[in-house]
Enzyme design. Structure first.
Site, PDB file in Angstrom:
ATOM      1  N   GLY A 196       0.824  -1.213   0.000  1.00  0.00           N
ATOM      2  CA  GLY A 196       0.000   0.000   0.000  1.00  0.00           C
ATOM      3  C   GLY A 196       0.850   1.251   0.000  1.00  0.00           C
ATOM      4  O   GLY A 196       0.527   2.245   0.647  1.00  0.00           O
ATOM      5  N   SER A 254       1.518   3.213  -2.560  1.00  0.00           N
ATOM      6  CA  SER A 254       1.276   4.152  -3.657  1.00  0.00           C
ATOM      7  C   SER A 254       0.779   5.517  -3.175  1.00  0.00           C
ATOM      8  O   SER A 254       0.846   6.486  -3.909  1.00  0.00           O
ATOM      9  CB  SER A 254       0.275   3.548  -4.659  1.00  0.00           C
ATOM     10  OG  SER A 254      -0.944   3.243  -4.035  1.00  0.00           O
ATOM     11  N   ARG A 255       0.269   5.588  -1.963  1.00  0.00           N
ATOM     12  CA  ARG A 255      -0.199   6.890  -1.445  1.00  0.00           C
ATOM     13  C   ARG A 255      -0.337   6.808   0.078  1.00  0.00           C
ATOM     14  O   ARG A 255      -0.113   5.755   0.672  1.00  0.00           O
ATOM     15  CB  ARG A 255      -1.534   7.292  -2.088  1.00  0.00           C
ATOM     16  CG  ARG A 255      -2.636   6.298  -1.858  1.00  0.00           C
ATOM     17  CD  ARG A 255      -3.968   6.779  -2.454  1.00  0.00           C
ATOM     18  NE  ARG A 255      -5.013   5.857  -2.056  1.00  0.00           N
ATOM     19  CZ  ARG A 255      -5.399   4.820  -2.781  1.00  0.00           C
ATOM     20  NH1 ARG A 255      -4.843   4.590  -3.952  1.00  0.00           N
ATOM     21  NH2 ARG A 255      -6.356   4.016  -2.348  1.00  0.00           N
ATOM     22  N   TYR A 310     -14.588  -3.541   8.404  1.00  0.00           N
ATOM     23  CA  TYR A 310     -13.254  -2.946   8.589  1.00  0.00           C
ATOM     24  C   TYR A 310     -12.727  -3.229  10.003  1.00  0.00           C
ATOM     25  O   TYR A 310     -11.571  -3.625  10.181  1.00  0.00           O
ATOM     26  CB  TYR A 310     -13.365  -1.438   8.336  1.00  0.00           C
ATOM     27  CG  TYR A 310     -12.067  -0.673   8.421  1.00  0.00           C
ATOM     28  CD1 TYR A 310     -11.128  -0.743   7.393  1.00  0.00           C
ATOM     29  CD2 TYR A 310     -11.786   0.135   9.518  1.00  0.00           C
ATOM     30  CE1 TYR A 310      -9.933  -0.025   7.463  1.00  0.00           C
ATOM     31  CE2 TYR A 310     -10.597   0.857   9.593  1.00  0.00           C
ATOM     32  CZ  TYR A 310      -9.676   0.779   8.565  1.00  0.00           C
ATOM     33  OH  TYR A 310      -8.500   1.489   8.634  1.00  0.00           O
ATOM     34  N   LYS A 362      -9.437  -5.370  11.150  1.00  0.00           N
ATOM     35  CA  LYS A 362      -8.335  -4.746  11.895  1.00  0.00           C
ATOM     36  C   LYS A 362      -8.139  -5.409  13.261  1.00  0.00           C
ATOM     37  O   LYS A 362      -7.017  -5.500  13.758  1.00  0.00           O
ATOM     38  CB  LYS A 362      -8.591  -3.236  12.051  1.00  0.00           C
ATOM     39  CG  LYS A 362      -8.549  -2.473  10.721  1.00  0.00           C
ATOM     40  CD  LYS A 362      -7.190  -2.599  10.056  1.00  0.00           C
ATOM     41  CE  LYS A 362      -7.031  -1.718   8.840  1.00  0.00           C
ATOM     42  NZ  LYS A 362      -5.704  -1.854   8.198  1.00  0.00           N
TER      43      LYS A 362
END
Ligand code: NDP
Length: 246
Positions: free
Chosen positions: A12, A14-15, A154, A158
């Protein structure tokens, strides 16, 4: 931090938080294997690191696919001969209230956030076990500890990451591989960009330090857990949340 010349995989990257982690590693002389699904964003990150004199490799991978995770680790080893650090940061949200949550929304989030981390951990564990050293850092979330309405998928993913962290920490400790989790609070990235001003204001009121976090706040915690100074820390959950959960 004595991280120079270590090799780190960041998913992850890329940003957002992953990108900040990759840049923070590169600034410490770490060779960075930056991974995500967007080739273009990864190439521009690698170019930025190389411009600053660092070493980096872009590997396009969907962490929810086990073959991609295996290939990611294989490419890191092919390029840099070892993997010292894995940061499982790739993550998505597909929010919705429980009664309206689609099977696809559940599956997509669990597949990326939890199964993806499992695939990467399993792939890298072979390499780190042979090396007899390594650091695995899983980016979970404060809501994995607290729960949050509209985020059952989510939060479950997590919270699952915390169980994965502690179990693998126990399994790999004898191989001198530490496994820890970071639980960020609300961090200003694309993931939180969609919030209304009102929601942001209400949220900020619940944060004792009175602000949303920055990606760099998470990157600094990652650097510490990856460093030699953290060699006696394993199976732990480090909250970086401005005090919103204690
Ligand atoms: P962003 O949405 O800004 O970035 C998510 C990153 O994950 C992107 O680089 C994206 O790249 C990558 N990604 C998504 N799906 C996949 C996939 N299937 N395979 C590989 N890469 C994937 O999120 P943040 O930077 O905000 O979040 C980073 C991590 O921190 C996440 O795990 C998130 O859950 C966690 N976190 C964030 C908080 C926040 O407030 N922002 C709070 C607590 C935790 P691409 O699309 O190119 O594949």
């Amino acid at each position: 931090m004595m991280l120079s010349d270590k090799v780190a995989i960041v998913t992850g990257a890329s940003r957002g938080i992953g990108r900040a982690i990759a840049l923070a590693f590169a600034a410490q002389g770490v060779k960075v294997v930056a991974s995500a699904r967007s080739a273009e964003a990864l190439e521009s990150l690698v170019a930025e690191i190389e411009m600053q004199g660092g070493k980096a490799l872009a590997v396009v991978a969907d962490v929810a696919t086990s073959a991609d995770a295996d290939n990611l680790v294989a490419q890191a080893v092919a390029a840099f001969e070892r993997v010292d650090i894995l940061v499982n940061n790739a993550g998505i949200t597909r929010d919705g209230l429980l009664l309206r949550m689609k099977n696809d929304d559940w599956d997509a989030v669990l597949d990326t956030n939890l199964k993806g981390a499992f695939f990467c951990v399993r792939a890298v564990a072979k390499v780190m076990s042979k090396q007899r050293c390594g650091r695995i850092i899983n980016i979970s979330s404060v809501v994995g500890e607290m729960g949050n309405p509209g985020q059952a998928n989510y939060c479950a993913s997590k919270a699952g990451l915390l169980g994965l962290t502690k179990s693998v920490a126990r399994e790999l400790a004898r191989r001198n591989v530490t496994v820890n989790a970071i639980t960020p609070g609300f961090i200003a990235t694309e993931m939180t960009e969609g919030m209304t001003d009102k929601a942001r204001e209400t949220l900020t009121e619940q944060i004792p330090l009175g602000r949303l976090g920055e990606s760099e706040d998470i990157a600094h915690a990652v650097l510490y857990l990856a460093s030699d100074q953290a060699s006696y820390i394993t199976g732990q959950v480090l909250g970086v949340n401005g005090g919103m959960y204690m």
